[in-house]
Design a protein around this motif. Structure first.
Motif, PDB file in Angstrom:
ATOM      1  N   ALA A  97       0.832  -1.204   0.000  1.00 40.88           N
ATOM      2  CA  ALA A  97       0.000   0.000   0.000  1.00 40.88           C
ATOM      3  C   ALA A  97       0.870   1.259   0.000  1.00 40.88           C
ATOM      4  O   ALA A  97       0.597   2.230  -0.701  1.00 40.88           O
ATOM      5  CB  ALA A  97      -0.939  -0.007   1.202  1.00 40.88           C
ATOM      6  N   LYS A  98       1.941   1.213   0.800  1.00 42.21           N
ATOM      7  CA  LYS A  98       2.836   2.356   0.876  1.00 42.21           C
ATOM      8  C   LYS A  98       3.546   2.565  -0.475  1.00 42.21           C
ATOM      9  O   LYS A  98       3.708   3.688  -0.945  1.00 42.21           O
ATOM     10  CB  LYS A  98       3.862   2.120   1.990  1.00 42.21           C
ATOM     11  N   LEU A  99       3.944   1.456  -1.073  1.00 48.09           N
ATOM     12  CA  LEU A  99       4.627   1.505  -2.366  1.00 48.09           C
ATOM     13  C   LEU A  99       3.718   2.123  -3.428  1.00 48.09           C
ATOM     14  O   LEU A  99       4.127   3.027  -4.157  1.00 48.09           O
ATOM     15  CB  LEU A  99       5.034   0.083  -2.779  1.00 48.09           C
ATOM     16  N   LEU A 100       2.471   1.664  -3.497  1.00 50.03           N
ATOM     17  CA  LEU A 100       1.533   2.165  -4.497  1.00 50.03           C
ATOM     18  C   LEU A 100       1.223   3.641  -4.304  1.00 50.03           C
ATOM     19  O   LEU A 100       0.942   4.360  -5.253  1.00 50.03           O
ATOM     20  CB  LEU A 100       0.233   1.347  -4.476  1.00 50.03           C
ATOM     21  N   GLY A 101       1.295   4.094  -3.049  1.00 50.19           N
ATOM     22  CA  GLY A 101       0.991   5.484  -2.754  1.00 50.19           C
ATOM     23  C   GLY A 101       2.170   6.420  -2.920  1.00 50.19           C
ATOM     24  O   GLY A 101       2.019   7.637  -2.854  1.00 50.19           O
TER      25      GLY A 101
END
Length: 125
Positions: free
Chosen positions: A62-66
């Motif tokens: 999730a952090k990567l995608l954001g």
């Protein structure tokens, strides 16, 4: 020349785009890498391989995608001029996933390994 086989317009992302946008583009266009362009100038690249590597090494998806593309992008793909010979492109693609075709410093097309087969079966060369 290489402009016979390049794909244009280029499917790309900007450095400020979210990684999520890059992932969606790769999925919808069925490509495994994208150039990162800033005002038409190649500044980086982003690939499924890099994303998989980051997730495998424990990064939070999730952090990567954001995060921004600029935070995780790799080196830009090599560039070739629009009138470069196709044989030059073959050699570069041996070691690279894609090439950016430039004219007057701006990206005008992209060539991937798959594009190399476009000339097979055509008589011009």
């Amino acid at each position: 020349s290489v402009d016979q086989i390049m794909s244009s317009p280029i499917i790309s992302v900007k450095p400020s785009d979210k990684v999520e946008r890059a992932v969606r583009l790769m999925e919808s266009r069925d490509v495994s890498q994208l150039p990162v362009l800033d005002g038409g100038v190649p500044v980086g690249s982003i690939s499924e391989t890099t994303l998989v590597r980051k997730i495998a090494s424990g990064e939070d998806m999730a952090k990567l995608l954001g995060s921004s593309v600029s935070e995780i992008m790799d080196e830009p793909f090599p560039t070739v001029s629009k009138d470069a010979g196709i044989d030059v492109s073959y050699h570069l693609l041996e070691h690279e996933p894609a090439l950016i075709v430039v004219e007057h410093g701006r990206a005008v097309g992209i060539v991937t390994k798959a594009d190399m087969f476009k000339l097979a079966g055509s008589k011009k060369g």
